[in-house]
Scaffold this motif. Structure first.
Motif, PDB file in Angstrom:
ATOM      1  N   SER A  33       0.801  -1.230   0.000  1.00 22.73           N
ATOM      2  CA  SER A  33       0.000   0.000   0.000  1.00 22.73           C
ATOM      3  C   SER A  33       0.834   1.280   0.000  1.00 22.73           C
ATOM      4  CB  SER A  33      -0.959   0.000   1.186  1.00 22.73           C
ATOM      5  OG  SER A  33      -0.237   0.316   2.355  1.00 22.73           O
ATOM      6  N   ARG A  34       0.219   2.337  -0.446  1.00 22.36           N
ATOM      7  CA  ARG A  34       0.852   3.660  -0.426  1.00 22.36           C
ATOM      8  C   ARG A  34       1.001   4.162   1.012  1.00 22.36           C
ATOM      9  NH1 ARG A  34       3.331   5.894  -4.993  1.00 22.36           N
ATOM     10  NH2 ARG A  34       2.105   5.368  -6.824  1.00 22.36           N
TER      11      ARG A  34
ATOM     12  N   THR B  17      -1.248   1.402  -4.728  1.00 22.78           N
ATOM     13  CA  THR B  17       0.056   0.776  -4.477  1.00 22.78           C
ATOM     14  C   THR B  17       1.210   1.605  -5.035  1.00 22.78           C
ATOM     15  OG1 THR B  17       1.358  -1.253  -4.790  1.00 22.78           O
ATOM     16  CG2 THR B  17      -0.123  -0.658  -6.573  1.00 22.78           C
ATOM     17  N   HIS B  18       2.359   1.382  -4.436  1.00 23.98           N
ATOM     18  CA  HIS B  18       3.600   2.025  -4.900  1.00 23.98           C
ATOM     19  C   HIS B  18       4.312   1.172  -5.944  1.00 23.98           C
ATOM     20  CE1 HIS B  18       5.585  -0.934  -2.276  1.00 23.98           C
ATOM     21  NE2 HIS B  18       4.632  -0.653  -1.408  1.00 23.98           N
TER      22      HIS B  18
ATOM     23  N   GLU C 220      -2.994   4.473  -7.405  1.00 22.48           N
ATOM     24  CA  GLU C 220      -3.355   5.106  -6.133  1.00 22.48           C
ATOM     25  C   GLU C 220      -3.221   4.127  -4.968  1.00 22.48           C
ATOM     26  OE1 GLU C 220      -6.854   7.980  -5.340  1.00 22.48           O
ATOM     27  OE2 GLU C 220      -7.496   6.070  -4.473  1.00 22.48           O
TER      28      GLU C 220
ATOM     29  N   HIS D  70       5.074   5.557   0.575  1.00 22.63           N
ATOM     30  CA  HIS D  70       4.442   6.596  -0.221  1.00 22.63           C
ATOM     31  C   HIS D  70       5.049   6.700  -1.626  1.00 22.63           C
ATOM     32  CE1 HIS D  70       2.198  10.144  -1.152  1.00 22.63           C
ATOM     33  NE2 HIS D  70       3.327  10.772  -1.466  1.00 22.63           N
TER      34      HIS D  70
ATOM     35  N   ASN E 106       6.965   5.863  -5.187  1.00 29.41           N
ATOM     36  CA  ASN E 106       6.921   4.739  -6.136  1.00 29.41           C
ATOM     37  C   ASN E 106       8.096   3.805  -5.912  1.00 29.41           C
ATOM     38  OD1 ASN E 106       4.723   5.796  -7.482  1.00 29.41           O
ATOM     39  ND2 ASN E 106       5.978   6.859  -9.014  1.00 29.41           N
TER      40      ASN E 106
END
Ligand code: PEP
Ligand code: MN
Length: 282
Positions: free
Chosen positions: A18-19, A207-208, A205, A23, A25
């Protein structure tokens, strides 16, 4: 031999995909080629490796028009047991020869946990096919290697299921996972599958991890592949996995959706222009 897996059963507060967990990429580097960054990475080649000459010829053709990686299946997950199943280890040899001849890193499929050490010895990226997205023992084995995994979305799976499949690999210790949208099953029968274009911004949105698109299996007909490849890059995909064959009519698998080298050259030119409009490059 029965392999047992010891896994943490307490989930992390935030899933590793998850982001919220990460946060920025995730950028995966394969011999200087970065996936998930500014570059749009084009992986191209035949559905199946058929012979030494075939794979080297196709590798040279895709390299000529700036593809960055070579794809080709040695172990094939075919719907019918009577269809060509791939050359197996010999196919991996031929892929390695094509890599030596062109310098292109190779992407190839692995189908079972027992094949992981062999395929990992040859491949630069190990592909998990759509039919194996929820092959959990395979995902666990891939969590134990230190090479990138290209995880294809199952044709009947939600984005959440795709991300949870990725979580199996991440939580077993391998942080290099690339997600691939390759079309899903819908009621539409005019095309092989339906490209879920929504998946690209939505996954970005959630996932990185890098997100790429396989337009070939998504639509299944060569004459439409370039159009949806363009749309995938416009929607924010980090790359493409495209089937190309020097003699599509004679291909042992997926000839109908395979681009000829000249069609692929056009795809590359158009995709490069779209990438440029988004401050990206190939
Ligand atoms: C392939 O990449 O040739 C393939 C078999 O794709 P999928 O697993 O998406 O059907
Ligand atoms: Mn194929």
């Amino acid at each position: 031999m029965i392999t047992t897996y010891t896994r943490k059963v307490v989930p992390p507060i935030n899933m590793l995909f998850s982001r919220k967990y990460r946060h920025e990429n995730t950028v995966i580097d394969i011999g200087g080629i970065q996936i998930g960054g500014e570059r749009v990475v084009i992986m191209a080649g035949p559905c199946s490796v058929e012979s030494r000459q075939q794979i080297i010829e196709i590798a040279q053709a895709v390299k000529k028009v700036k593809a960055s990686m070579l794809r080709g299946g040695a172990f094939k997950a075919r719907s019918s047991p009577y269809s060509f199943q791939g050359l197996g280890e010999q196919g991996l040899h031929f892929l390695a020869e094509a890599r030596t001849a062109t310098g292109l890193p190779i992407v190839t499929e692995v189908m079972s946990p027992s094949q992981v050490p062999l395929v990992a010895a040859y491949a630069d990226i190990l592909q998990v096919g759509a039919r194996n997205m929820q092959n959990f023992p395979l995902l666990c084995s891939l969590g134990g290697i230190r090479k990138p995994v290209l995880l294809k979305r199952g044709m009947g799976n939600t984005l959440e299921e795709l991300l949870l499949a990725a979580e199996y690999i991440l939580s077993a210790g391998n942080h290099q996972v690339i997600l691939c949208e390759r079309g899903i099953r819908t009621y539409e029968s005019a095309t092989r599958n339906t490209l879920d274009i929504n998946a690209i911004p939505v996954l970005k949105e959630m996932t990185h991890l890098p997100v790429i698109v396989d337009p070939s299996h998504a639509i299944g007909k060569a004459q439409f592949v370039t159009a949806i490849a363009r749309s995938a890059i416009a929607a924010g995909a980090d790359g493409l996995l495209v089937e190309v064959h020097t003699h599509p009519a004679k291909a042992l698998s997926d000839g109908e959706q395979s681009l000829s080298p000249s069609m692929f050259a056009t795809l590359m030119l158009e995709v490069e222009r779209i990438a440029g409009a988004l401050q990206r490059h190939i």
